[in-house]
Design an enzyme around this catalytic site. Sequence first.
Site, PDB file in Angstrom:
ATOM      1  N   ARG A 158       0.752  -1.215   0.311  1.00 38.58           N
ATOM      2  CA  ARG A 158      -0.047   0.252   0.322  1.00 38.58           C
ATOM      3  C   ARG A 158       0.982   1.020   0.128  1.00 38.58           C
ATOM      4  O   ARG A 158       2.167   0.884   0.304  1.00 38.58           O
ATOM      5  CB  ARG A 158      -0.872  -0.157   1.291  1.00 38.58           C
ATOM      6  CG  ARG A 158      -1.974  -1.221   1.631  1.00 38.58           C
ATOM      7  CD  ARG A 158      -2.670  -0.931   2.544  1.00 38.58           C
ATOM      8  NE  ARG A 158      -3.565   0.895   3.046  1.00 38.58           N
ATOM      9  CZ  ARG A 158      -4.298   0.400   4.029  1.00 38.58           C
ATOM     10  NH1 ARG A 158      -4.091  -0.178   4.897  1.00 38.58           N
ATOM     11  NH2 ARG A 158      -4.654   1.616   4.047  1.00 38.58           N
ATOM     12  N   HIS A 159       0.704   2.797  -0.307  1.00 39.80           N
ATOM     13  CA  HIS A 159       1.127   3.622  -0.210  1.00 39.80           C
ATOM     14  C   HIS A 159       1.833   4.066   1.208  1.00 39.80           C
ATOM     15  O   HIS A 159       0.825   3.603   2.074  1.00 39.80           O
ATOM     16  CB  HIS A 159       0.227   4.750  -0.449  1.00 39.80           C
ATOM     17  CG  HIS A 159      -1.141   4.700  -0.252  1.00 39.80           C
ATOM     18  ND1 HIS A 159      -2.012   5.401   0.591  1.00 39.80           N
ATOM     19  CD2 HIS A 159      -2.871   4.606  -0.749  1.00 39.80           C
ATOM     20  CE1 HIS A 159      -2.626   4.913   1.132  1.00 39.80           C
ATOM     21  NE2 HIS A 159      -2.793   4.301   0.124  1.00 39.80           N
ATOM     22  N   ASN A 165      -6.054   8.151   5.545  1.00 39.50           N
ATOM     23  CA  ASN A 165      -5.708   7.610   6.095  1.00 39.50           C
ATOM     24  C   ASN A 165      -5.282   8.018   8.506  1.00 39.50           C
ATOM     25  O   ASN A 165      -5.981   7.643   8.814  1.00 39.50           O
ATOM     26  CB  ASN A 165      -4.225   6.602   6.496  1.00 39.50           C
ATOM     27  CG  ASN A 165      -3.990   5.805   5.300  1.00 39.50           C
ATOM     28  OD1 ASN A 165      -3.465   6.049   4.302  1.00 39.50           O
ATOM     29  ND2 ASN A 165      -5.555   5.085   4.772  1.00 39.50           N
ATOM     30  N   ARG A 215      -0.620   9.738  -3.705  1.00 43.79           N
ATOM     31  CA  ARG A 215      -0.966   8.736  -2.481  1.00 43.79           C
ATOM     32  C   ARG A 215       0.321   7.311  -3.138  1.00 43.79           C
ATOM     33  O   ARG A 215       1.458   7.392  -2.407  1.00 43.79           O
ATOM     34  CB  ARG A 215      -1.382   8.464  -1.340  1.00 43.79           C
ATOM     35  CG  ARG A 215      -2.961   7.484  -2.448  1.00 43.79           C
ATOM     36  CD  ARG A 215      -3.806   7.677  -0.766  1.00 43.79           C
ATOM     37  NE  ARG A 215      -4.820   6.785  -1.284  1.00 43.79           N
ATOM     38  CZ  ARG A 215      -5.308   7.142  -1.361  1.00 43.79           C
ATOM     39  NH1 ARG A 215      -6.045   8.386  -2.051  1.00 43.79           N
ATOM     40  NH2 ARG A 215      -7.131   6.066  -2.332  1.00 43.79           N
ATOM     41  N   GLU A 245      -8.228   3.496  -5.780  1.00 46.64           N
ATOM     42  CA  GLU A 245      -8.638   3.112  -4.863  1.00 46.64           C
ATOM     43  C   GLU A 245      -9.930   2.123  -5.237  1.00 46.64           C
ATOM     44  O   GLU A 245     -10.471   3.364  -6.009  1.00 46.64           O
ATOM     45  CB  GLU A 245      -8.687   3.831  -3.712  1.00 46.64           C
ATOM     46  CG  GLU A 245      -9.608   3.065  -2.379  1.00 46.64           C
ATOM     47  CD  GLU A 245      -9.331   1.632  -1.553  1.00 46.64           C
ATOM     48  OE1 GLU A 245      -8.987   0.468  -2.416  1.00 46.64           O
ATOM     49  OE2 GLU A 245      -8.129   1.488  -1.053  1.00 46.64           O
ATOM     50  N   HIS A 311      -3.902   0.196  -3.732  1.00 49.29           N
ATOM     51  CA  HIS A 311      -4.030   0.789  -2.244  1.00 49.29           C
ATOM     52  C   HIS A 311      -5.109  -0.691  -1.617  1.00 49.29           C
ATOM     53  O   HIS A 311      -5.120  -1.808  -1.668  1.00 49.29           O
ATOM     54  CB  HIS A 311      -5.490   1.588  -2.742  1.00 49.29           C
ATOM     55  CG  HIS A 311      -4.885   3.069  -3.449  1.00 49.29           C
ATOM     56  ND1 HIS A 311      -4.959   4.246  -3.084  1.00 49.29           N
ATOM     57  CD2 HIS A 311      -4.972   3.001  -4.633  1.00 49.29           C
ATOM     58  CE1 HIS A 311      -3.852   5.169  -3.793  1.00 49.29           C
ATOM     59  NE2 HIS A 311      -4.281   4.098  -5.242  1.00 49.29           N
TER      60      HIS A 311
END
Length: 374
Positions: A158-159, A165, A215, A245, A311
């Site tokens: 994931r980023h 987040n 991101r 995402e 994502h």
Amino acid sequence: YMTNTTESVYDNQDKNAENLSADLAAYLQEDDVHAAQQGNMAKYAVGDEKELLKKNVDSGRNAILFASNTLKGFSEKWSGTGKERRLWICDKVSEIGNSSQNKFRAKEDGSEDDLSYIKLINYGEKVITNKMRGYLPMRVVQFLSNLHTKSHNIYITRHGQSEYNAAGKLGGNPPLTEAGQEYARRLAKFAEENICKDDRGETRKARLWTSSLQRTILTAEHIQHPFVDDGWQQMSTRVYRNLDEIFAGEYEGLTYAEIEKLHGDEASLRKMDKIGYRYPRGESYFDIIARLDPLVQELESYEEAVLVVSHQAVLRVLYSYLVGNDRELAPKQEIPLHTVVKLSYDAYHDGACTETRFYLGPEVNKKLEAQKQL
């Protein structure tokens, strides 16, 4: 072969279903179709036997399951009424299809040119198709053409932590937090030392994929792209919208607690069917599966190591596919932040997938992360 699912000699549904499955398998796998029809199949056959034999041509075996009494057949397993029964049917058909008796080798003398088949030579170096028509058969051809037996590694991550987040919000296109930026720097070092080099420390070719959202692009920005001896550029970035995402539609930018408070009915619907639920004017996990399809075809064809920066929801689906999990389990897969998941394949050892996880840090607020229910 035709069979009536409501006229079995067994009253018990489980016994009826298992015996019907056995007879169906015997018919589809029987070398002598006449023996199959005149033997154990006789108690299920409907109609004139001579007419049934006339309809058996060399184009393949076909079985039609039908109920002469729809009301009585409703409770039978083979009726397909209800999700559980349909899954049971899929399992039974899969068992029959996996039998070695259903596999054949196409002859080269032209005697089987009337059949539909695919012949792969050296795993895609040469592909021969014969009478493969229609959308689904051609998709099968495309998929099989991309497979190979060489060992390869796929890395997914994931980023780095984004501002959404940290706030527990869904979707959007926010930048990285300081913790996310630090992860980007650590990921670049990890890629240089582990992805772009093999176990002996020698340079190996590697690829880099990201989504189109900032991101993921920011997470990969510190990864170097040197050229190797033959002109190959290491980790040349390829940006795919397919890796974006899941789109939360009208709920973009909301926290899950806000969704439950403002749209309680929608929150309940999603809890009932997380994989099939589609956000209002947004996407579902099934939509992700559809848009990942062309990327999976490409991913299967690569021999080089690949790093995919994407994502949570997207990587849940991709991970489930790569390790062979049922897609119904995809929404429950754990893909934590600041962690690289390495999936290694060796086709010469039963195609087994070996998984290794590398937590690179830094630590983030796990409570907020757990509350984010994408």
